[in-house]
Structure formats: structure tokens, C-alpha cells
Design a protein around this motif. Sequence first.
Motif, mmCIF file in Angstrom:
data_model
loop_
_atom_site.group_PDB
_atom_site.id
_atom_site.type_symbol
_atom_site.label_atom_id
_atom_site.label_comp_id
_atom_site.label_asym_id
_atom_site.label_seq_id
_atom_site.Cartn_x
_atom_site.Cartn_y
_atom_site.Cartn_z
ATOM 1 N N THR A 133 0.884 -1.122 0.014
ATOM 2 C CA THR A 133 0.098 -0.069 0.082
ATOM 3 C C THR A 133 0.917 1.327 0.021
ATOM 4 O O THR A 133 1.820 1.397 0.811
ATOM 5 C CB THR A 133 -1.158 -0.045 1.406
ATOM 6 N N ALA A 189 -4.428 -3.641 -4.211
ATOM 7 C CA ALA A 189 -5.512 -4.991 -4.310
ATOM 8 C C ALA A 189 -4.911 -5.929 -5.242
ATOM 9 O O ALA A 189 -4.859 -7.168 -4.935
ATOM 10 C CB ALA A 189 -6.959 -4.363 -4.687
ATOM 11 N N ARG A 232 -5.137 2.168 -3.891
ATOM 12 C CA ARG A 232 -6.111 1.117 -3.519
ATOM 13 C C ARG A 232 -6.122 -0.125 -4.510
ATOM 14 O O ARG A 232 -5.979 -1.252 -4.445
ATOM 15 C CB ARG A 232 -7.305 1.566 -3.113
ATOM 16 N N GLU A 259 -2.115 -7.635 -3.759
ATOM 17 C CA GLU A 259 -2.372 -8.526 -2.708
ATOM 18 C C GLU A 259 -3.029 -9.832 -3.190
ATOM 19 O O GLU A 259 -3.157 -10.718 -2.430
ATOM 20 C CB GLU A 259 -3.152 -7.943 -1.701
#
Length: 277
Positions: free
Chosen positions: A16, A272, A268, A275
Motif C-alpha cells: 500500500t 489490491a 488502492r 495482494e
Amino acid sequence: MTYLELGDRRFDIGTTAVVVGILNRTPDSFYDQGSYFGFDDFLRKAEKLVSDGADVLDVGGVKAGPGPEVTEPEELERVVPAIEVLRARFDIPLCVDTWRASVARAAFAAGASVGNDISGFADPDYLPACRDAGAAVVATHIRLQPRVPDPNPHYDDVVSTVCDFLLERARQAEVIGIPRERIMLDAGLDLGKSEPDSLVLLRASHRLVELGYPVYLSASNKRFLGHLLDTDVTDRSDATSAAHALGVALGCRVLRAHDVRAARRVARVIGAILEAA
């Protein structure tokens, strides 16, 4: 490097990115041309950046490029009261964008916890000022000095030159007692670089990441993006988001942005994706 410490905050930057909102206390900034120089306008802009999701606010009192002289007292008057008010209003880290150690010290006393120095620590008192205040630092590559025109920069290998410069500055900071988690590296896009140089450096962001420090990306609305699309500074938002997306994908974990909402969304989405199992 998976953590970044700014003041009393510890950010997990594994996937992030931290978003830094830009606040110019200058009448001649390249982007807003002084639209937020008035104190009330400045505070309204700060409120907007925080509501849009800024993790950090960055306050600068002198633009990087050539322009009328700004004396030390003038810079102090622009920066210190602004940081005092921001510290009273917002519970997020504050950054001072200055290359003067005296201004950095005054800003830290007023509540800032990050020193962003585009001169590459040219002032020998800068790093001691940051260490004494427990502040984080941003080491930036620049070929000459702030405010000095550099119309025809040349590098045999721009990526290696920038990496070597920044690693040496980061080690200076560590030797003087600043923890690695409080040292960020900025390639200095457009600072003594041609437009192709800045593109090459952005593409090579992973090389900076490999040096082992959080990488701070300052691409927002920069000249090289406008040159690429033949647009002026008011029409570079899409190009900025593209640069941010590539930077985060390559490991940059701090985005210095004029449009915090857009930068937060990019962070964001790319986070994502990184991840996703």
C-alpha cells in the motif's frame, strides 16, 4: 522495506502506498500559480486534501524552479504559521518542503515530522536538524541546485547516476543517526532531467526500490508528462494517474500528489492487485 515511520505514525507499505497531499504556500508554483497562497484559501485546500484521504500534508514556501528570490525570513513566514495551524487542526504527519536547515528546524518545532529536501542535503546542518527532531527525511536527486536553470542536462547513465547519488545520501542520513525506516528516496523527476530522462527513471523505479529504502514518487503534473501528451499543467491528471500506477506497481510506496483522491484510488487498486492470491 515494509514499514515507513513518519513522526509517531508507522505505515505498512508492503503493498500500500502512502499519499502525500501538496500544499503550496507560494505565489508562483508551477501547478496552481498561487491559487492557494492566501491563508484562508490554503486552509480550505488543506481541508480538501485531508477529506480526500491524504496520509500526510507537504508544505512548501519556495518553488523548485527559477523565480524571484525568497529570503529565509520570507520562507519562514510562509511555512511556520501554516504548519502550526495544520498541526492544531489535523492529526496526520506534516512535511516541510525546504532545503534550508533553519527553516526545517523551525518547522519541526511547529509540528512537522518530515523534511523533504530537493537539494540532496546540500546544507550540512540539514540532516542534524532532522535527527535532532526525530524527523523522517526525503533525499532527492538534483543535478545542480534548486532554482538554478538546467536546460540541457546530460547523463551517461541517468539511472546509475541517480541511484548512486541517492544511496550515498541515504547512507549519510543513517550514519548521522536517522533510522532506515525514516529515509525516503526521490529520483527527482524533471529536476535537472530531460523529459526522456524522467521517463527512463520512472520506468526504472524498481532500481531505486532495490536500494532498500522507501521510494517517494514526485510525478504529479510534471513537465515530462505534459511533454509526452502535449498538454498544459491543467490537463495532466490522467497522465499523473498512469505514472502513479506504474510507480506503485514497481515498488514506489509514497505518492506526492496534487489530486489526493485520484492518487488514493490508484494506490488502492494497485495494492489490491498486488495482494491478490
